[in-house]
Scaffold this motif. Sequence first.
Motif, PDB file in Angstrom:
ATOM      1  N   GLY A 160      20.501  10.640 -20.308  1.00 48.73           N
ATOM      2  CA  GLY A 160      20.777  11.286 -21.594  1.00 48.73           C
ATOM      3  C   GLY A 160      21.942  10.637 -22.320  1.00 48.73           C
ATOM      4  N   ALA A 161      22.989  10.286 -21.578  1.00 48.75           N
ATOM      5  CA  ALA A 161      24.152   9.642 -22.214  1.00 48.75           C
ATOM      6  C   ALA A 161      23.764   8.290 -22.796  1.00 48.75           C
ATOM      7  CB  ALA A 161      25.277   9.474 -21.197  1.00 48.75           C
ATOM      8  N   ALA A 162      22.962   7.518 -22.075  1.00 54.57           N
ATOM      9  CA  ALA A 162      22.535   6.211 -22.587  1.00 54.57           C
ATOM     10  C   ALA A 162      21.644   6.370 -23.810  1.00 54.57           C
ATOM     11  CB  ALA A 162      21.806   5.434 -21.489  1.00 54.57           C
ATOM     12  N   LEU A 163      20.746   7.344 -23.794  1.00 52.22           N
ATOM     13  CA  LEU A 163      19.895   7.573 -24.968  1.00 52.22           C
ATOM     14  C   LEU A 163      20.729   8.021 -26.164  1.00 52.22           C
ATOM     15  CD1 LEU A 163      16.830   9.304 -23.288  1.00 52.22           C
ATOM     16  CD2 LEU A 163      16.929   6.997 -24.252  1.00 52.22           C
ATOM     17  N   LEU A 164      21.711   8.873 -25.935  1.00 46.90           N
ATOM     18  CA  LEU A 164      22.583   9.324 -27.018  1.00 46.90           C
ATOM     19  C   LEU A 164      23.411   8.165 -27.581  1.00 46.90           C
ATOM     20  CD1 LEU A 164      23.638  11.728 -28.653  1.00 46.90           C
ATOM     21  CD2 LEU A 164      25.370  12.036 -26.909  1.00 46.90           C
TER      22      LEU A 164
END
Length: 190
Positions: A160-164
């Motif tokens: 999720g952090a990488a996608l954000l």
Amino acid sequence: MNRVVRAAATVILLAILVPLLVLSSAAVGPAPRHWSGVSLSGWELPLVDARPRQEPGTVRAPHLDAVTDRLIARGDGGWQAVVPLHDGSVYVETTRLDPSLFAELGRDFGGDRVSVVYAPLAPQVSPDGGGGVPAQTLWQRTDPLVTWATLMFGFPWQLGAALLLTAVAYVVAARARRRRAAGTAAVPAG
């Protein structure tokens, strides 16, 4: 064509960034948790040792034998050691990160009692002294494609952090392009 190149670059960037986020989280601080609840508490390479340490006076965890028996019953030669920690939990050192390993440990023991340490270059061992386990190549022992898929899709916070971060980068780049386009359109030709 430009959008296709950007999309391909994004996929490649995420394929590299997410596993690096998971491994760096395991090395420097809070252990990333797999979907199953089991954490990746560290990793070990010849020059980098980022696994949890036993403190003096560590007592044998009551579920240490149960975890070891479960790993032997799996018939998977990827695990190398089961080590008790000072907080009553144990960690399983393994040469490959397999989603079924995380799922079984999470289901049978819970995420607070067991964690995993990734040691891809550890030598091959066998609980019965090597009698029934055939020798495997490094590729077979480490199974890099399954390990990569587990690191890529198995840890929701890092994914999720990488996608954000990727979405934020695209928004910032799009706003910069619009600003440049608006700046060149406002200047009269002359």
